[in-house]
Design a protein around this motif. Structure first.
Motif, mmCIF file in Angstrom:
data_model
loop_
_atom_site.group_PDB
_atom_site.id
_atom_site.type_symbol
_atom_site.label_atom_id
_atom_site.label_comp_id
_atom_site.label_asym_id
_atom_site.label_seq_id
_atom_site.Cartn_x
_atom_site.Cartn_y
_atom_site.Cartn_z
ATOM 1 N N ALA A 11 -2.796 43.618 -21.111
ATOM 2 C CA ALA A 11 -3.512 44.420 -21.896
ATOM 3 C C ALA A 11 -3.599 42.770 -23.498
ATOM 4 O O ALA A 11 -5.035 42.773 -23.345
ATOM 5 C CB ALA A 11 -3.441 45.055 -22.966
ATOM 6 N N ARG A 12 -2.735 42.278 -23.225
ATOM 7 C CA ARG A 12 -2.676 41.229 -24.119
ATOM 8 C C ARG A 12 -3.346 40.111 -23.867
ATOM 9 O O ARG A 12 -4.179 39.122 -24.268
ATOM 10 C CB ARG A 12 -2.060 40.842 -24.756
ATOM 11 N N VAL A 13 -3.344 39.761 -22.480
ATOM 12 C CA VAL A 13 -3.360 38.715 -21.528
ATOM 13 C C VAL A 13 -5.279 38.631 -21.554
ATOM 14 O O VAL A 13 -6.395 38.178 -21.560
ATOM 15 C CB VAL A 13 -3.037 38.653 -20.047
ATOM 16 N N ALA A 14 -5.345 40.175 -21.350
ATOM 17 C CA ALA A 14 -7.004 40.077 -21.083
ATOM 18 C C ALA A 14 -7.796 40.321 -22.589
ATOM 19 O O ALA A 14 -9.150 39.596 -22.293
ATOM 20 C CB ALA A 14 -7.404 41.919 -20.399
ATOM 21 N N SER A 15 -6.940 40.211 -23.747
ATOM 22 C CA SER A 15 -8.027 40.096 -24.250
ATOM 23 C C SER A 15 -8.586 39.006 -25.138
ATOM 24 O O SER A 15 -8.957 37.826 -26.128
ATOM 25 C CB SER A 15 -7.244 40.727 -25.481
ATOM 26 N N LEU A 16 -7.506 38.277 -24.771
ATOM 27 C CA LEU A 16 -7.450 36.432 -24.772
ATOM 28 C C LEU A 16 -8.739 36.204 -24.148
ATOM 29 O O LEU A 16 -9.235 36.425 -23.243
ATOM 30 C CB LEU A 16 -6.298 35.553 -24.351
ATOM 31 N N ASP A 17 -9.549 35.501 -25.565
ATOM 32 C CA ASP A 17 -10.960 34.558 -24.926
ATOM 33 C C ASP A 17 -10.088 33.511 -23.997
ATOM 34 O O ASP A 17 -10.276 32.129 -24.647
ATOM 35 C CB ASP A 17 -11.298 34.043 -26.310
#
Lengths: 353, 261, 297
Positions: free
Chosen positions: B151-157
């Motif tokens: 979930a956090r990796v996905a939020s990374l631009d």
């Protein structure tokens, strides 16, 4: 800028690191591996002081795992998932294990304390040559009644226990072979004739009885009686003796029609990693003072005459441990594939199917 | 919202929390009660704590649990994190299959995971011990790490990382300076989650542990089945207190690190 | 869902793995095979074996274990498991939804405390909590003692070792699993929506039914799943609180592997069937979820 961003990572990571660190320190301080034996025994049967004493005397650590029925023990032993050095089968299970070649012969010369055992407990039908086992404790299955709730005079047989009046007030040991044998005895059938025909005859009895039971518990059937959750039960004699000792309101009754006598034994299975340590354990538990300790904690019938001399008169007078007079008691014998039928029948009725 | 509704909701919530805490409070109270029977209050005592902390079986299983949880965390965090990056950032053949397989232990009931691992260990002749317990714990921890970190990796631009690369950073430096600071908190909370999941697990461990690798929940289960054991109340109270401390610590850290989870 | 989020931020499409990624891939695939694929395969293999008379599995090919899945026992136990897990799920949701909503809507400081009050029991071993219930519910336990002392009953009432006790244990065990996901959804909601509904004259019940409930939908669905799945597979709880009957499917499976019934092939067949059922349910739930999502747009 960099300073503002940095703290959030290390501080959070520290929480995790702290936990992991504590664990590693705790685990690493456990010391070097010592010689050990894996003992697989009935629950509520091997007092921890006996194990601790053995480790203190021999330096051999004991990994004790417990089971609540012979069948459970067989399931784990035969899966081969764990190798045990000492197992504690009852008579008929010894017979089956020996027949299947799953036991190692015992070297009696390494067990000098075997001489303490009463001849009544040696060369029994399940091990006529005394090749595979040494006796641990004997006992019987009987009825315990809470006399403040049920008139003990009204209970003479298993059939008197399983009546509509006692619905939801009964505890029994969680042991399919036992339950089936009570029904067989009630129907006047021999308890060791277990096949499709005899099981078909007792199935209606079991279908009537099993729904009346509130608790199935082989670990500690005395608890439901002590806690007042049930009024009467069919339990092992050692558990019954503890109840009698705890509170005079409990009475011990051996069914007039006869009941099951057992001798639980110690044996060394094939595949044991430390048979030497196993032999030393077998000899240890036959020492008079050790055996007396076992009796004090779990007052079954002690086969060890030297140990019996160390027991208190009160302990020897407990009618559940040492029944006065002659009672009609019978051993279970190995019934081969009949055991599969027993498992399936009782499982089916217990599940309500 | 009407005041009445507001009050009704507050009362409902209070009841729910009371229900959650009632048995725990009773347990804590019994642990200080000078009676074996746990029916009446007979006076204050600390002796059950002395009983619990001189009980070799309990202490050994506690040590085993910490050991197992530490290893399960150490192994499942890298595996789960690697999986999170791979599945989120890359397209490859069999990706969906890999994802489903990795998530399987989260979807299936624990009893299925336990029995299937037992069947495997028996089939390959691996004797039950610490290795089997740790492996089985890693099996159910990995999917939780995967989900939490992903979930956090996905939020990374990705633009940020690209900008760093454009400005001349090596890929390793870009990862360390740009990606890691954002993802690290998620990794840390995944580690905490793994540790707690492993420490608390009963059902899978039931099938994969031996007597020597018995964890605290297995030991407690055995004692509960055998009956009255006032040492149990004491050890349980210690566990509740430890949980309280960890939750408080995590909350404190979260607040200091600026509110984001 | 994460893919959709990334796309909406206009990021690049995920590409094929590079050198580093391929290095990472190998241990992962190995892990997945060793600890997810192989165990399942072994379970399947075991289910086609034959049980030994004493226990264990004898090699060979037999469909006997699968045939036994048609036994009435399985149907009865499965039906009861689904009913109890379902009841526990409903009870958990009824308790959890208003509480989670209230916690999410309270002031930040208080919210942190309330949340901690849910999280600590969540992390407290369910066994320990079940044991606490034993001391409360038993015949000569706390609750009966209190009822007798208050003169509300004349004899102890039967609470422990009843289906009610198991259900209570299930609800207590899984209530935090229901509160937390609903809370997460509720916290992310815009309170203005609810205010707007009220302002437009909708009563509290109507506001709840037509505004709050649909918005909390995903959280509630997640909560239901998080309660139902583990509740169905649990077995230790009904051993402790239910009196050792073979009540639920978890007991039935465990009884075959490590209990008195000692029929590994049958246990394996049950396990595989359970796994298949959950996989199918999962797929359907996924479809249902995306169906609901597409209807919203």
């Amino acid at each position: 800028m960099r300073r503002a961003r940095r703290p959030r990572v290390p501080v959070l990571a520290r929480v995790a690191a702290l936990l992991v660190g504590t664990a590693l320190v705790a685990a690493c301080s456990r010391g070097a591996p010592a010689p050990e034996i894996a003992v697989f025994a009935w629950s509520e049967y091997v007092p921890s002081e006996v194990i601790d004493g053995f480790t203190a005397a021999t330096g051999i650590r004991v990994n004790l795992e417990t089971f609540a029925s012979n069948e459970e023990m067989l399931a784990k032993l035969l899966s081969g998932a764990t190798r045990y050095d000492v197992v504690q089968p009852s008579d008929y299970t010894v017979e089956a294990l020996a027949r299947e070649g799953r036991l190692q012969p015992i070297d009696a010369s390494r067990i000098p304390n075997l001489g303490n055992v009463s001849p009544d407990f040696l060369h029994l039908p399940f091990d006529p040559g005394q090749r595979w086992t040494i006796p641990w404790m004997g006992g019987a299955v009987g009825i315990v009644v809470d006399s403040t709730k049920v008139d003990p005079g009204s209970i003479r047989s298993f059939a008197d226990v399983f009546t509509e009046a006692h619905r939801g007030r009964i505890v029994v040991v969680d042991d399919p072979r036992e339950i089936v044998s009570w029904a067989l005895a009630t129907e006047g059938l021999p308890i060791n004739d277990v096949d499709e025909a005899s099981l078909a005859k007792v199935e209606p009895v079991l279908r009537r009885w099993i729904p009346l039971v509130r608790v199935f518990d082989s670990d500690s059937p005395k608890r439901a009686l002590l806690d007042g959750d049930v009024d009467l039960g069919v339990v092992w004699s050692g558990e019954g003796a503890l109840l009698l000792d705890e509170d005079p309101r409990f009475r011990w009754i051996l069914p007039a029609g006869g009941s099951h006598r057992f001798v639980d034994s110690l044996a060394i299975p094939v595949g044991a990693r430390n048979p030497e340590g196993a032999h030393r354990f077998l000899d240890w538990v036959l020492r008079p003072e050790v055996s007396a300790r076992i009796s004090a904690a779990y007052p079954y019938t002690n086969p060890n005459l030297a140990a019996r001399r160390l027991l208190s008169p009160r302990a020897l007078a407990n009618p559940a441990s040492y029944p006065p007079g002659e009672a009609k008691l019978e051993f279970f014998r190995d019934v081969g594939t009949g055991a599969v039928l027993v498992d399936q029948l009782v499982a089916r009725i217990k599940a309500g199917g | 919202m009407t005041p009445f509704l507001r009050r009704a909701l507050a009362a409902w919530t209070a009841l729910v929390l009371l229900f959650l805490w009632f048995p725990i409070a009773i347990l804590v109270a019994w642990s200080f009660n000078d009676s074996r029977l746990n029916v009446l209050w007979k006076g204050f005592t600390l002796r059950w704590y002395a009983v619990a902390f001189s009980d070799a079986g309990l202490l050994r299983s506690l040590g085993n649990s910490l050991w197992v949880a530490a290893w399960a965390t150490l192994l499942s965090v890298p595996l789960g994190t690697a999986a999170a990056f791979l599945l989120e950032r890359h397209r490859f053949r069999g990706r969906d299959l890999l994802e489903t397989t990795l998530l399987l232990p989260m979807i299936a009931p624990e009893v299925v995971i336990g029995t299937s691992l037992l069947a495997l260990f028996v089939a390959v002749g691996l004797e039950l011990g610490f290795a089997t317990v740790i492996a089985s714990h890693v099996a159910f921890c990995v999917p939780f790490v995967l989900v939490a970190v992903r979930a956090r990796v996905a939020s990374l631009d990705p633009a940020l990382e690209e900008a760093a690369l454009d400005l001349g950073a090596t890929p390793a430096a870009a990862f360390r300076r740009v990606v890691l600071p954002v993802v690290a908190p998620a990794i840390a909370s995944a580690a905490l989650l793994s540790f707690m999941l492993s420490f608390d697990e009963l059902v899978v461990t039931w099938f994969t542990a031996s007597a020597s690798s018995r964890t605290l929940p297995i030991e407690i289960y055995g004692r509960i089945r055998r009956g009255l054991d006032p040492g149990l109340n004491a050890i349980s109270t210690v566990l509740v207190a430890a949980t309280l401390a960890v939750v408080a610590l995590a909350g404190l850290v979260r607040r200091r690190s600026g509110g984001s989870r | 869902m994460s893919g959709a989020g990334a796309a909406s931020r206009g990021s690049r499409e995920p590409g094929p793995p590079g050198r580093v990624a391929r290095l990472l891939l190998a241990p992962l695939v190995a892990w997945a095979i060793a600890f997810a694929v192989l165990p399942t395969a072994m379970l399947v293999a075991c289910s086609f074996g034959r049980r030994g008379t004493l226990g264990g599995v004898e090699p060979g090919f037999s469909l006997a274990a699968w045939g036994r899945l048609l036994d009435p026992t399985v149907r009865v136990v499965l039906g009861r498991s689904v009913a109890w897990a379902g009841l526990a799920t409903i009870a958990c949701l009824v308790l959890a939804v208003p509480a989670a909503w209230t916690i999410a809507r309270s002031a930040p400081r208080r919210r942190a405390w309330l949340l901690a009050a849910v999280v600590v029991p969540f992390w407290t071993s369910f066994l320990v909590r079940a044991y606490a219930w034993v001391t409360i519910l038993k015949g000569e336990g706390l609750l009966n003692g209190a009822l007798l002392a208050a003169g509300l009953v004349s004899a102890p009432i039967e609470m422990l070792y009843t289906p009610g006790a198991v259900l209570l244990g299930l609800v207590h065990t899984f209530l935090p699993f229901a509160i937390l996901p609903v809370y997460a959804t509720a916290e992310a909601l815009d309170p203005a929506l609810v205010e707007a509904a009220s302002d437009l004259g909708a009563g509290p019940v109507r506001t709840f039914r037509e505004v709050v409930l649909p918005l909390l939908g995903p959280g509630i669905a997640a909560a239901a799943l998080l309660v139902f799945v583990p509740a169905l597979g649990l077995y230790a709880l009904n051993d402790v609180l239910g009196g050792g009957r073979v009540d639920m499917i978890g007991n039935l499976v465990a009884d075959q592997f490590t209990g008195a019934a000692r029929d590994w092939p049958f246990g394996a067949a049950l396990s595989v069937a359970l796994l298949l059922a959950f996989a199918v349910a999962w797929r359907l739930a996924g479809r249902g979820g995306s169906l609901a999502a597409s209807l919203e747009r």
